[in-house]
Write a protein that holds these residues in place. Structure first.
Motif, PDB file in Angstrom:
ATOM      1  N   ILE A  27      13.771  20.892 142.852  1.00  0.00           N
ATOM      2  CA  ILE A  27      13.111  19.954 143.760  1.00  0.00           C
ATOM      3  C   ILE A  27      11.666  20.359 144.016  1.00  0.00           C
ATOM      4  N   ARG A  28      11.374  21.649 143.890  1.00  0.00           N
ATOM      5  CA  ARG A  28      10.004  22.123 144.123  1.00  0.00           C
ATOM      6  C   ARG A  28       9.103  21.926 142.911  1.00  0.00           C
ATOM      7  N   TYR A  29       9.648  22.167 141.730  1.00  0.00           N
ATOM      8  CA  TYR A  29       8.793  22.201 140.550  1.00  0.00           C
ATOM      9  C   TYR A  29       9.173  21.144 139.504  1.00  0.00           C
ATOM     10  N   LEU A  30      10.443  21.132 139.089  1.00  0.00           N
ATOM     11  CA  LEU A  30      10.830  20.246 137.994  1.00  0.00           C
ATOM     12  C   LEU A  30      10.701  18.774 138.374  1.00  0.00           C
ATOM     13  N   ALA A  31      11.204  18.409 139.556  1.00  0.00           N
ATOM     14  CA  ALA A  31      11.163  17.001 139.961  1.00  0.00           C
ATOM     15  C   ALA A  31       9.729  16.481 140.103  1.00  0.00           C
ATOM     16  N   PRO A  32       8.837  17.198 140.807  1.00  0.00           N
ATOM     17  CA  PRO A  32       7.454  16.688 140.892  1.00  0.00           C
ATOM     18  C   PRO A  32       6.777  16.557 139.534  1.00  0.00           C
ATOM     19  N   VAL A  33       6.998  17.536 138.657  1.00  0.00           N
ATOM     20  CA  VAL A  33       6.386  17.463 137.324  1.00  0.00           C
ATOM     21  C   VAL A  33       6.921  16.258 136.559  1.00  0.00           C
ATOM     22  N   ALA A  34       8.243  16.039 136.643  1.00  0.00           N
ATOM     23  CA  ALA A  34       8.846  14.901 135.949  1.00  0.00           C
ATOM     24  C   ALA A  34       8.298  13.580 136.481  1.00  0.00           C
TER      25      ALA A  34
END
Length: 293
Positions: free
Chosen positions: A273-280
């Motif tokens: 939720i911190r890194y993968l979701a925002p990047v996606a």
């Protein structure tokens, strides 16, 4: 719209919960009946091949981004519906399990819907990639040629009506919940007010198929298509990005862990939720804007 307002004004237990307990099982039942009918159609085998024959050469980064973008729409992400419904859950509810069940059930229903529509398409030589016109223009012609087609057409469009009604209920509830919880409005006032505003704002989109067909916000797109593109391609991903950033960076870790409940999986979720979701989500936005892909 009047029916949606009447349901939402009833509140959570008497309105949303009561009607969803009726509409959702009815929707599934109709879908399964149509699925059985589609299985018996001459185009069933071709429909199954169309659905499940894998061509991995087409699984490009663009296809992945398209799928990610579609998930925002089909799972009601980025529009507040999940947040609103989630706020009504009991503290004893397992959120992780609920999220998995929702995602799996949504995917299964989408597969069944495809296995209803595509066999009918191949039975009558229709183009499966015809888009919305397939449902409202071509399929009625196909139903007219089927034995008992009037009954199946009635079931099919009743299915669409139920799906639209449940979606409209959840979307209106988002706005109503805000004014009830944050502004202290009585539920009837909030429901009638927001329902009326949404109805009025929807009139130009409805007229874009007739009197306002000449109005274009985007080149070559009607007002309805333009607003659909704006919402699907930009507003939903931006909303999802905001939710991911708040949940990952603003929500206190102990609070998030208390809601998540599973300390073994929590670090992986928190990382996602911190890194993968925002990047996606950013990749989806860039793809929709034509910057990547």
């Amino acid at each position: 719209m009047a029916l949606v307002i009447a349901i939402v004004v009833g509140g959570v237990a008497k309105g949303l919960e009561r009607w969803n307990k009726v509409l959702m099982p009815a929707l599934v039942a109709i879908l399964l009946v149509l699925f059985v009918v589609a299985l018996r159609s001459p185009g069933a085998a071709a429909g199954f091949r169309f659905m499940f024959h894998a061509d991995f050469h087409k699984l490009t980064p663009k296809a992945w981004l398209e799928a990610l973008g579609h998930s925002f729409f089909t799972l009601s992400l980025g529009m507040g519906a999940m947040l609103t419904y989630g706020s009504y859950l009991s503290t004893k509810t397992d959120l992780l399990r609920s999220a998995v069940v929702i995602a799996v059930f949504d995917a299964l229903m989408a597969l069944v819907a495809g296995l209803v529509i595509f066999p009918i398409c191949f039975t009558f030589g229709l183009q499966p990639a015809a888009g919305p016109g397939l449902i409202f223009k071509t399929l009625p012609v196909a139903f007219a040629q089927m034995h008992g087609g009037s009954l199946f057409a009635l079931l099919f469009f009743l299915l669409l009506a139920f799906a639209a009604l449940t979606s409209a209920i959840s979307l209106l509830e988002v706005a109503v919940a805000y004014f009830v919880d944050e502004r202290g409005w009585p539920r009837p006032r909030a429901t009638l007010g927001m329902g009326g505003v949404i109805f009025l704002l929807g009139i130009p989109s409805a007229l874009s198929f007739s009197r306002l067909a000449h109005v274009h916000l985007y080149p070559g797109m009607t007002l309805f298509d333009s607003l659909d593109t704006l919402a699907t391609n930009y507003l939903l991903p931006i909303g999802g990005l905001g939710i991911a950033l708040v949940a990952g960076w603003r929500l206190a870790r102990p609070v998030a862990l208390e809601e998540f409940r599973d300390p073994r999986l929590f670090p992986y979720w928190h990382l996602a939720i911190r890194y993968l979701a925002p990047v996606a989500v950013v990749l989806i936005l860039l793809f929709k804007m034509g910057v990547v892909g």
